[in-house]
Design an enzyme around this catalytic site. Sequence first.
Site, PDB file in Angstrom:
ATOM      1  N   ASP A 121       0.843  -1.202   0.000  1.00 59.07           N
ATOM      2  CA  ASP A 121       0.000   0.000   0.000  1.00 59.07           C
ATOM      3  C   ASP A 121       0.885   1.262   0.000  1.00 59.07           C
ATOM      4  OD1 ASP A 121      -2.759   1.321   0.601  1.00 59.07           O
ATOM      5  OD2 ASP A 121      -1.426   2.101   2.151  1.00 59.07           O
ATOM      6  N   LYS A 148       1.598   4.372  -2.950  1.00 57.44           N
ATOM      7  CA  LYS A 148       1.553   5.812  -2.670  1.00 57.44           C
ATOM      8  C   LYS A 148       2.876   6.488  -3.066  1.00 57.44           C
ATOM      9  CE  LYS A 148      -1.899   4.974   0.882  1.00 57.44           C
ATOM     10  NZ  LYS A 148      -2.114   4.542   2.273  1.00 57.44           N
TER      11      LYS A 148
HETATM   12  N1  HSE Z   1      -4.895   0.769   4.475  1.00 56.47           N
HETATM   13  C1  HSE Z   1      -4.518   2.104   4.215  1.00 56.47           C
HETATM   14  C2  HSE Z   1      -3.694   2.629   5.393  1.00 56.47           C
HETATM   15  C3  HSE Z   1      -5.747   2.934   3.999  1.00 56.47           C
HETATM   16  O1  HSE Z   1      -3.702   1.972   6.449  1.00 56.47           O
HETATM   17  O2  HSE Z   1      -3.046   3.650   5.262  1.00 56.47           O
HETATM   18  C4  HSE Z   1      -5.488   4.324   3.505  1.00 56.47           C
HETATM   19  O3  HSE Z   1      -4.873   4.329   2.257  1.00 56.47           O
END
Ligand code: HSE
Length: 409
Positions: A196, A200
């Site tokens: 994740d 980003k």
């Molecule tokens: N799963 C992601 C986090 C959600 O914990 O940052 C937000 O992008």
Amino acid sequence: MIDIALMGHGVVGSGVAEIIINHAERINNSCKNNINIKYILDLRKFDNLPYSDKFITDFSAILEDNDIRIVVEVMGGVNPAYEFVRSCLLAGKSVVTSNKELVAAKGAELIKIARDKNVNFLFEASVGGGIPVLRPLVQCLAANEIKEINGILNGTTNYILNKMIVDNMDFETALKLAQENGYAEKNPAADIEGHDACRKVCILAALAFGKHVYPEQVSTEGITNISLDDIDYADKFNYVIKLIGSAKKLPDGKISASVRPTLVRRDNILSNVDGVFNAIMVNGDQTGDVLFYGKGAGKEATASAVVADIIDCAKHLDSRKYLYWDDGNDDYVDNNSTLKSKLYICVKSNDVSDVKSQIKKLFGDDIFIITNEFKNELAFLTNTDFEDSLYTKANQLKSITDIKILHTL
Ligand code: HSE
């Protein structure tokens, strides 16, 4: 009135619907128009909501309805989101998404389609949840050459690490709490294994440096190997462990990009970013460091960023917001650069005193080593040096015993 469609009614989608309904007056004043949710696409049934009559299961109803000018994709995942978003853009509808996986994989292509069709493709919520960071990066820092970005980009892992550091909580319990709070991804492996945050980094790097960065180009490591002992050793060195996403411009025009658990010195402002909060430090050649801070995950914070994009689309139905980057290429990201670093190394050995003398021989007599006799473990910080030289020495140590290496900031 502007009709919009929501695709997805999960944590973020339901938050978007609630904000649009509960803050209708504020939003409509801001748009100088009324925003009306005409459809909500979701395969699940949601009875007993004040807007239960809006649910549909057939995407073509949205695509074929010419009154729908703005589509909000909050389903997550690349498929079928990619096909749906692409079709909507090609049909001349603006799209707002919070889907970082989609933008990191297909952003350059989707932005190009939006440009050709003179519609908008906005994704502020894809990075930093409720923190305004993409718009300021592109607009407010436009006069700068961006040198580097370092950030805490995943709320779930920051929450878990913080619970481990402050409450001595074990990893599994902390993860369960993050899931209960609606921070974690559907598959939390994406959080704890760093994917994740990697997505980003791709989006931030693309906007900052102008070229698509693909997730597989980012050197990515999660937090599953971090033990309470690492946290304790880091503390003794006056550091805390954070999952840091980083993108740096290199002198040859390439970039380096990584996500990894990192020891952050306690006098670095990022060391104080706790719980679900994210912080993104952007270094511009004119501004120096600029910090963006706020809630990086959760229903309301993320939905707030999505709704802001909907408002922006509604205000710019016939003009385009400038968001653009070029396709990437294979050799654009170079993670073997000769940057300088200081490494944390944790060594396991049955012969602690022998390893200690090896460490001193390799890294210098002045190295301060923490010895954990009960666990046959040693931990130390190297002096700052070129990464390749530090790794050559670390590999010599690795040839005689087990080691764990973490970077520092
Ligand atoms: N799963 C992601 C986090 C959600 O914990 O940052 C937000 O992008």
